[in-house]
Design a protein around this motif. Structure first.
Motif, short mmCIF file in Angstrom:
data_model
loop_
_atom_site.label_atom_id
_atom_site.label_comp_id
_atom_site.label_asym_id
_atom_site.label_seq_id
_atom_site.Cartn_x
_atom_site.Cartn_y
_atom_site.Cartn_z
N PRO A 45 0.80 -1.23 0.00
CA PRO A 45 0.00 0.00 0.00
C PRO A 45 0.83 1.28 0.00
O PRO A 45 0.29 2.38 0.09
N ILE A 46 2.15 1.15 -0.09
CA ILE A 46 3.03 2.31 -0.03
C ILE A 46 3.80 2.45 -1.34
O ILE A 46 3.87 1.51 -2.14
N SER A 47 4.34 3.63 -1.55
CA SER A 47 5.23 3.89 -2.68
C SER A 47 6.63 4.12 -2.15
O SER A 47 6.82 4.48 -0.99
N PHE A 48 7.62 3.94 -3.01
CA PHE A 48 9.00 4.06 -2.60
C PHE A 48 9.62 5.31 -3.21
O PHE A 48 9.77 5.41 -4.42
N ASN A 57 2.15 11.77 -10.14
CA ASN A 57 2.35 13.18 -10.47
C ASN A 57 1.18 13.74 -11.27
O ASN A 57 0.75 14.87 -11.06
N ALA A 58 0.67 12.94 -12.20
CA ALA A 58 -0.48 13.37 -12.99
C ALA A 58 -1.70 13.56 -12.11
O ALA A 58 -2.50 14.48 -12.30
N MET A 59 -1.85 12.69 -11.13
CA MET A 59 -2.99 12.81 -10.22
C MET A 59 -2.86 14.06 -9.37
O MET A 59 -3.85 14.74 -9.09
N GLU A 60 -1.63 14.39 -8.96
CA GLU A 60 -1.43 15.59 -8.17
C GLU A 60 -1.86 16.83 -8.95
O GLU A 60 -2.42 17.77 -8.40
N ARG A 61 -1.58 16.84 -10.26
CA ARG A 61 -1.89 18.02 -11.06
C ARG A 61 -3.36 18.15 -11.38
O ARG A 61 -3.86 19.25 -11.60
N THR A 62 -4.07 17.05 -11.46
CA THR A 62 -5.46 17.09 -11.91
C THR A 62 -6.47 16.90 -10.79
O THR A 62 -7.67 17.10 -11.00
N GLN A 63 -5.99 16.51 -9.61
CA GLN A 63 -6.92 16.17 -8.53
C GLN A 63 -7.63 17.42 -8.01
O GLN A 63 -7.01 18.42 -7.70
N ILE A 64 -8.94 17.34 -7.92
CA ILE A 64 -9.76 18.39 -7.30
C ILE A 64 -10.49 17.75 -6.15
O ILE A 64 -11.31 16.85 -6.34
N VAL A 311 7.71 -0.26 -13.55
CA VAL A 311 8.02 -0.29 -12.11
C VAL A 311 8.36 1.11 -11.61
O VAL A 311 7.91 1.55 -10.55
N GLY A 312 9.18 1.83 -12.39
CA GLY A 312 9.54 3.19 -12.00
C GLY A 312 8.35 4.12 -11.90
O GLY A 312 8.31 5.00 -11.04
N CYS A 313 7.37 3.91 -12.78
CA CYS A 313 6.19 4.79 -12.80
C CYS A 313 5.15 4.43 -11.76
O CYS A 313 4.37 5.30 -11.35
N THR A 314 5.10 3.17 -11.36
CA THR A 314 4.01 2.72 -10.49
C THR A 314 4.43 2.36 -9.07
O THR A 314 3.56 2.22 -8.20
N PHE A 315 5.70 2.19 -8.81
CA PHE A 315 6.15 1.86 -7.46
C PHE A 315 6.68 3.07 -6.71
O PHE A 315 7.04 2.96 -5.55
N GLY A 317 6.40 7.34 -5.58
CA GLY A 317 5.41 8.35 -5.26
C GLY A 317 5.58 9.61 -6.06
O GLY A 317 6.54 9.78 -6.82
N ALA A 318 4.63 10.53 -5.87
CA ALA A 318 4.66 11.80 -6.60
C ALA A 318 5.83 12.65 -6.12
O ALA A 318 6.13 12.72 -4.93
N GLU A 319 6.47 13.31 -7.06
CA GLU A 319 7.58 14.19 -6.74
C GLU A 319 7.05 15.51 -6.21
O GLU A 319 6.07 16.05 -6.71
N LYS A 320 7.69 15.99 -5.18
CA LYS A 320 7.33 17.31 -4.67
C LYS A 320 7.95 18.33 -5.61
O LYS A 320 9.13 18.63 -5.55
N GLY A 321 7.13 18.80 -6.52
CA GLY A 321 7.60 19.60 -7.63
C GLY A 321 8.26 20.90 -7.22
O GLY A 321 7.91 21.54 -6.24
#
Length: 482
Positions: A45-48, A57-64, A311-315, A317-321
Motif C-alpha cells: 500500500p506504499i510507494s518508494f 504526479n499526474a494525479m497531483e496536477r489534476t486532482q480536485i 516499475v519506476g512509474c508505479t512503485f 510516489g509523486a515528486e514534490k515539484g
C-alpha cells in the motif's frame, strides 16, 4: 487508497498490453512472471521514494478535492450578508451544533466514507476467502481416499472435484478424480502437471491472488488480472510439464488435457490449482502446446525495458515539484478553502525567501481541519479552519529556528511563536452555488488570549466561536465603512 489503486491499475494495463502485443512471441514462463510485478504492487500500500516519472504526479496536477455538497464555488466581490447564529450558552451551543448537522453545513468527509466502505468490503471478502477454502478443505478431507503411486506429494482420490487439483498451503496434496486414477497414462500426466504446480509454488500464488481480490474488491481490473494470471499459470505449467516429460509425450499430454479438463468457472478466491476453464482457455492451452513459443532476444529486451519503466512509474510516489504547493491527498475541503490555504502558504514561502534568504523548493499543505464554532444559519455561515503545511528548503541545515519555528523531516512547519495559523471564511448559498469569501487569518495565541477571556466565553460559549464571530463582524464593519 487512491495512491494505491491508480498505480496498480496502470501496471495491470501495462501487463495486459504486453501480453496482447507479444502473444506467441515470448515464453509462457516470462508471460506468467510478469504478473509477479502486479502481485507485489497490489500487496504494497506504499510507494518508494518520489520521482518525476511516477503516475501519481499526474494525479497531483489534476486532482480536485471537494467535500462541499454544492458543486463549485463563486468568489464574490462583496461579502455574503447574513445573520449568523450566536450561541449564548452551553445549551444554545448544543442546539446550534444540532442545526449545523441538520443543515448539512459540514457533511461527512467523503474520504472517510469511502475508506469505511472499502474496509467493510475488504473484511467481507477476506471472510469469504477464508470460508471458501475452509469449506473446500473439509469436503476433501471427508471424501478423500489415499492412492499409493510413489509420488513425492500425498495423492488422494475424491469424488468432490471435477478435475485434478493441488490444494494446501503448508502441506499441498494432489487430488485426482476416479476417472483419472483409473487411467495409467492420464494419472501419470496429471501427477506430473500438479507436481509442476508444486515446484512453481502455485498454491501460495493462488492464496496471494485471493488476498489481492479481497483488498482490491472494488477494482474490476484486479479481477481481470486474477483470471488471466490464473490462466497464464496453467499455460506455464503445461509448458514446464511437457519439458519434464519429454517432447515425445507432447501429443499424449494434449490428449490428457482434453480428457481431464472440463469447462466451468472456478472460484477465483479458491487457493487451489485446477484444470477447469472456459472453452476459449482450453483451446488456447491445446494450441500453445503445438506452437511452444520461445522468447527472442529482442523480445526479452523490450519486455525488460517496458517492465523497468512500469516499475519506476508505479512503485514510486509523486515528486514534490519545484515551485509547487501541493494539497495532501487525504484533505477534502471546499475548493475556496484550499485556494485560500494555498495563498497563505505562498505568502509564507515568499517571506522565507525575501526576508530570511532561504531558497524554498516546494511546499505541501498537510492538514486543513475545520473547527466546530457552531456559527451557521440555514443558508450561510462562518467557517474556521486550522492550517498545517510544510515548506522544503534547498539546504535545511542553513535554516535557523527562531521565533517559535519548528522543522519536521527537513521541512519548515507552520508553527511560529503565535502558534498555528487559522483561516476564517464566510459563505452563503446562492443561485449559482455556494459563494465563499475569505475573511482573515488568525492564530492560536490570538484566539486564546483575545477571545478566550471570561467576557467572550460568557457571550459566545467558547473561544473558537468568539474568534469566528468577532473577526467576521469586524470584517463586515470594515467593508461597510469602505
Amino acid at each position: 487508497m487512491i495512491e494505491w489503486a491508480i498505480p496498480s491499475s496502470v501496471l495491470i494495463l501495462v501487463v495486459l498490453v504486453l501480453r496482447r502485443l507479444l502473444k506467441g512471441k515470448m515464453s509462457l514462463r516470462l508471460q506468467y512472471a510478469l504478473w509477479a510485478l502486479v502481485l507485489l504492487r497490489l500487496l504494497l500500500p506504499i510507494s518508494f521514494g518520489a520521482t518525476s516519472v511516477s503516475v501519481l504526479n499526474a494525479m497531483e496536477r489534476t486532482q480536485i478535492q471537494m467535500s462541499d455538497p454544492v458543486p463549485g464555488y463563486v468568489r464574490s466581490d462583496t461579502p455574503p450578508v447574513f445573520d449568523p447564529v450566536i450561541p449564548l450558552g452551553a445549551q444554545e451551543e448544543q442546539n446550534v451544533s444540532q442545526r449545523v448537522a441538520e443543515n448539512g453545513d459540514r457533511p461527512i468527509d467523503r474520504g472517510t466514507v469511502l475508506l469505511g466502505v472499502w474496509a467493510v468490503g475488504a473484511v467481507g471478502m477476506g471472510l469469504w476467502l477464508l470460508w471458501v477454502n475452509v469449506r473446500f478443505a473439509r469436503k476433501l478431507r471427508r471424501s478423500r481416499v489415499p492412492l499409493a503411486v510413489g509420488c513425492s506429494r500425498p495423492v488422494y482420490v475424491t469424488g468432490e472435484i471435477q478435475t485434478p487439483c493441488l490444494f494446501g498451503l503448508l502441506r499441498p496434496c494432489i487430488y485426482v478424480t476416479e476417472e483419472a486414477a483409473a487411467d495409467e497414462m492420464v494419472l501419470r500426466h496429471t501427477l506430473a502437471h500438479e507436481l509442476t504446480h508444486y515446484r512453481h509454488g502455485d498454491p501460495v500464488w493462488a492464496a496471494l491472488r485471493g488476498l489481492c481480490l479481497a483488498l482490491h474488491w472494488y477494482n474490476p481490473l484486479v479481477w481481470v488480472a486474477a483470471a488471466l494470471s490464473q490462466r497464464d499459470g496453467e499455460l506455464c505449467c503445461d509448458a514446464a510439464t511437457v519439458k519434464k516429460l519429454g517432447e515425445g509425450e507432447r501429443a499424449a499430454y494434449g490428449r490428457t488435457l482434453l480428457a481431464v479438463t472440463c469447462q466451468g468457472r472456478i472460484d477465483p478466491m479458491l487457493a487451489a490449482t485446477s484444470m477447469t476453464g472456459s472453452g476459449k482457455g482450453i483451446k488456447e492451452r491445446i494450441t500453445l502446446l503445438t506452437k511452444y513459443p520461445k522468447t527472442a532476444v529482442y523480445t526479452l529486451v523490450v519486455v525488460g525495458i517496458v517492465a523497468a519503466m512500469a516499475v519506476g512509474c508505479t512503485f514510486t510516489g509523486a515528486e514534490k515539484g519545484e515551485g509547487q504547493i501541493t494539497l495532501g491527498q487525504e484533505i477534502h475541503v471546499p475548493q475556496a478553502v484550499a485556494d485560500y490555504a494555498r495563498d497563505y502558504v505562498q505568502e509564507a514561502w515568499n517571506n522565507y525567501e525575501e526576508q530570511e534568504g532561504y531558497h524554498i523548493t516546494g511546499g505541501e499543505i498537510v492538514g486543513i481541519t475545520q473547527i466546530d464554532t457552531g456559527t451557521a444559519a440555514e443558508s450561510s455561515g462562518v467557517n474556521l479552519y486550522r492550517l498545517e503545511y510544510r515548506l522544503w528548503a534547498s539546504d535545511p541545515d542553513q535554516v535557523v529556528l527562531a521565533d517559535g519555528m519548528t522543522m519536521e523531516e527537513g521541512a519548515i512547519t507552520e508553527w511560529s511563536s503565535a502558534g498555528q495559523p487559522y483561516l476564517l471564511l464566510c459563505w452563503q448559498d446562492g443561485d449559482k452555488g455556494r459563494d465563499w469569501e475569505p475573511v482573515c487569518v488568525t492564530d492560536t495565541n490570538t484566539i486564546a488570549q483575545t477571545y478566550g477571556t471570561p467576557e467572550m466565553l460568557e457571550k459566545y460559549g467558547n473561544q473558537d466561536t468568539a474568534a469566528a464571530m468577532e473577526l467576521y463582524l469586524q470584517f463586515q464593519g470594515e467593508r461597510n465603512d469602505g
